[in-house]
Design an enzyme around this catalytic site. Structure first.
Site, mmCIF file in Angstrom:
data_model
loop_
_atom_site.group_PDB
_atom_site.id
_atom_site.type_symbol
_atom_site.label_atom_id
_atom_site.label_comp_id
_atom_site.label_asym_id
_atom_site.label_seq_id
_atom_site.Cartn_x
_atom_site.Cartn_y
_atom_site.Cartn_z
ATOM 1 N N PRO A 50 -16.977 -4.903 -40.700
ATOM 2 C CA PRO A 50 -17.445 -5.393 -41.643
ATOM 3 C C PRO A 50 -18.973 -6.890 -41.311
ATOM 4 O O PRO A 50 -17.856 -7.849 -41.201
ATOM 5 C CB PRO A 50 -17.104 -5.535 -43.073
ATOM 6 C CG PRO A 50 -16.018 -6.020 -42.692
ATOM 7 C CD PRO A 50 -16.020 -4.654 -41.540
ATOM 8 N N ASN A 51 -20.136 -6.664 -42.323
ATOM 9 C CA ASN A 51 -20.965 -8.185 -42.193
ATOM 10 C C ASN A 51 -21.387 -8.694 -40.893
ATOM 11 O O ASN A 51 -21.901 -9.592 -40.578
ATOM 12 C CB ASN A 51 -19.920 -9.698 -43.094
ATOM 13 C CG ASN A 51 -19.709 -8.938 -44.549
ATOM 14 O OD1 ASN A 51 -20.693 -8.511 -45.088
ATOM 15 N ND2 ASN A 51 -18.363 -8.625 -44.714
ATOM 16 N N ARG A 65 -25.227 -15.476 -40.625
ATOM 17 C CA ARG A 65 -24.600 -15.281 -41.582
ATOM 18 C C ARG A 65 -23.502 -16.478 -41.269
ATOM 19 O O ARG A 65 -23.148 -16.129 -39.998
ATOM 20 C CB ARG A 65 -23.674 -14.064 -41.328
ATOM 21 C CG ARG A 65 -21.924 -14.256 -42.154
ATOM 22 C CD ARG A 65 -21.464 -12.840 -41.776
ATOM 23 N NE ARG A 65 -19.765 -12.958 -41.749
ATOM 24 C CZ ARG A 65 -19.041 -12.654 -41.450
ATOM 25 N NH1 ARG A 65 -18.638 -12.207 -40.388
ATOM 26 N NH2 ARG A 65 -17.763 -12.617 -42.000
ATOM 27 N N TYR A 89 -20.395 -18.428 -36.645
ATOM 28 C CA TYR A 89 -20.732 -18.071 -36.369
ATOM 29 C C TYR A 89 -21.806 -17.636 -35.130
ATOM 30 O O TYR A 89 -22.149 -16.634 -34.358
ATOM 31 C CB TYR A 89 -21.055 -16.209 -36.758
ATOM 32 C CG TYR A 89 -19.149 -15.583 -37.991
ATOM 33 C CD1 TYR A 89 -18.438 -15.837 -37.116
ATOM 34 C CD2 TYR A 89 -19.452 -15.963 -38.917
ATOM 35 C CE1 TYR A 89 -17.294 -15.553 -37.895
ATOM 36 C CE2 TYR A 89 -18.635 -16.049 -39.763
ATOM 37 C CZ TYR A 89 -17.412 -15.946 -39.310
ATOM 38 O OH TYR A 89 -16.217 -14.748 -40.444
ATOM 39 N N ASN A 95 -13.753 -6.050 -33.206
ATOM 40 C CA ASN A 95 -14.150 -7.060 -33.790
ATOM 41 C C ASN A 95 -14.346 -6.540 -35.369
ATOM 42 O O ASN A 95 -15.188 -5.902 -35.522
ATOM 43 C CB ASN A 95 -15.080 -8.195 -33.123
ATOM 44 C CG ASN A 95 -15.618 -9.258 -33.998
ATOM 45 O OD1 ASN A 95 -14.372 -8.651 -35.294
ATOM 46 N ND2 ASN A 95 -16.061 -9.935 -33.825
ATOM 47 N N ALA A 127 -13.102 -9.088 -41.085
ATOM 48 C CA ALA A 127 -12.473 -9.111 -42.491
ATOM 49 C C ALA A 127 -11.132 -7.570 -42.407
ATOM 50 O O ALA A 127 -10.114 -7.911 -42.590
ATOM 51 C CB ALA A 127 -13.006 -8.890 -43.696
ATOM 52 N N GLU A 156 -8.659 -6.977 -28.249
ATOM 53 C CA GLU A 156 -9.616 -7.689 -30.232
ATOM 54 C C GLU A 156 -10.261 -8.947 -30.006
ATOM 55 O O GLU A 156 -9.423 -9.615 -28.735
ATOM 56 C CB GLU A 156 -8.177 -7.940 -30.735
ATOM 57 C CG GLU A 156 -9.012 -8.470 -31.958
ATOM 58 C CD GLU A 156 -7.200 -8.778 -32.833
ATOM 59 O OE1 GLU A 156 -6.104 -8.603 -32.349
ATOM 60 O OE2 GLU A 156 -7.367 -9.061 -34.282
ATOM 61 N N HIS A 165 -12.896 -11.765 -31.719
ATOM 62 C CA HIS A 165 -13.589 -12.649 -32.894
ATOM 63 C C HIS A 165 -14.101 -13.726 -32.414
ATOM 64 O O HIS A 165 -14.360 -14.560 -31.050
ATOM 65 C CB HIS A 165 -12.365 -13.283 -33.205
ATOM 66 C CG HIS A 165 -11.046 -12.498 -33.826
ATOM 67 N ND1 HIS A 165 -11.449 -11.186 -35.000
ATOM 68 C CD2 HIS A 165 -10.159 -11.624 -34.091
ATOM 69 C CE1 HIS A 165 -10.739 -10.681 -35.881
ATOM 70 N NE2 HIS A 165 -9.717 -10.542 -35.064
ATOM 71 N N ARG A 212 -8.703 -21.331 -38.529
ATOM 72 C CA ARG A 212 -9.426 -21.162 -39.690
ATOM 73 C C ARG A 212 -8.094 -20.876 -41.815
ATOM 74 O O ARG A 212 -7.246 -21.683 -40.833
ATOM 75 C CB ARG A 212 -10.566 -20.206 -40.292
ATOM 76 C CG ARG A 212 -11.132 -20.460 -38.933
ATOM 77 C CD ARG A 212 -12.083 -18.924 -38.205
ATOM 78 N NE ARG A 212 -13.202 -19.063 -39.683
ATOM 79 C CZ ARG A 212 -14.276 -18.364 -40.150
ATOM 80 N NH1 ARG A 212 -14.117 -17.370 -39.307
ATOM 81 N NH2 ARG A 212 -14.699 -17.708 -41.457
HETATM 82 C C1 DQA Z 1 -14.452 -12.409 -37.173
HETATM 83 C C2 DQA Z 1 -13.068 -13.456 -38.236
HETATM 84 C C3 DQA Z 1 -12.972 -12.611 -39.276
HETATM 85 O O1 DQA Z 1 -11.851 -13.786 -39.880
HETATM 86 C C4 DQA Z 1 -14.161 -12.506 -40.329
HETATM 87 O O2 DQA Z 1 -13.481 -12.276 -42.077
HETATM 88 C C5 DQA Z 1 -15.128 -11.987 -39.796
HETATM 89 C C6 DQA Z 1 -15.362 -12.123 -38.375
HETATM 90 C C7 DQA Z 1 -15.086 -13.364 -36.168
HETATM 91 O O3 DQA Z 1 -15.056 -12.539 -34.872
HETATM 92 O O4 DQA Z 1 -14.752 -14.116 -35.904
HETATM 93 O O5 DQA Z 1 -15.955 -10.957 -39.946
HETATM 94 O O6 DQA Z 1 -13.737 -11.082 -37.129
#
Ligand code: DQA
Length: 157
Positions: free
Chosen positions: A11-12, A19, A24, A75, A78, A99, A101, A108
């Site tokens: 998501p997002n 964003r 990011y 990825n 959240a 995985e 990120h 964080r």
């Molecule tokens: C994320 C880190 C997560 O905590 C966050 O909710 C994201 C992006 C990252 O790519 O740094 O949406 O996965």
């Protein structure tokens, strides 16, 4: 050619570029997809690159990946920190899972430090921005190469 590498985004991540660019970066998800496609091609791999804001859709895509992909790069955004359902789906797979990120989740907020996905992953790459996806593809290519070397018959001398 090997089966495709499935690259899943949670998501997002469709809002990348807009964003929180200070966290990011300014690249869009389409930019990241194009970079992944180019890097995969260098390794002789193809990719299936997807994004969803819906947990169940990601779970279904992981289920459908059984027997159809050579590896998964994920990825989960959240959902990383909340989704036992995504973990359980990943545990159904018998291919490498990496995985990724963009941000360093360990620098964080506390709630980002725990990852359910990590329990199903070979390893995690975080904190290198979009480069992390390319590092994951390099790792996948190396793992697939190792697996191929291990299964191919030894040269007769
Ligand atoms: C994320 C880190 C997560 O905590 C966050 O909710 C994201 C992006 C990252 O790519 O740094 O949406 O996965």
């Amino acid at each position: 050619m090997a089966l495709p590498v499935l690259i899943l985004n949670g998501p997002n991540l469709n809002m990348l570029g807009l964003r929180q660019p200070e966290i990011y970066g300014r690249e869009t998800l389409a930019d990241i997809e194009a970079a992944c496609r180019a890097r995969a091609a260098r390794h002789g791999l193809s990719i299936d690159f997807r994004q969803s804001n819906v947990e169940g859709e990601l779970v279904s895509w992981i289920q459908e990946a059984r027997g159809r992909v050579s590896a998964v790069i994920i990825n989960a955004a959240a959902f990383t920190h909340t989704s036992v359902a995504i973990l359980d789906a990943l545990l159904l797979l018998d291919v490498p899972v990496v995985e990724v990120h963009l941000s360093n989740i360990h620098r964080r907020e506390q709630f980002r430090h725990h990852s359910y996905v990590a329990r199903a992953a070979q390893g995690m790459i975080c904190g290198f921005g979009s480069r992390g996806y390319l590092m994951a593809l390099d790792a996948v290519a190396a793992m697939l190469q190792d697996a191929e070397t291990a299964t191919s018959p030894m040269d007769a001398h």
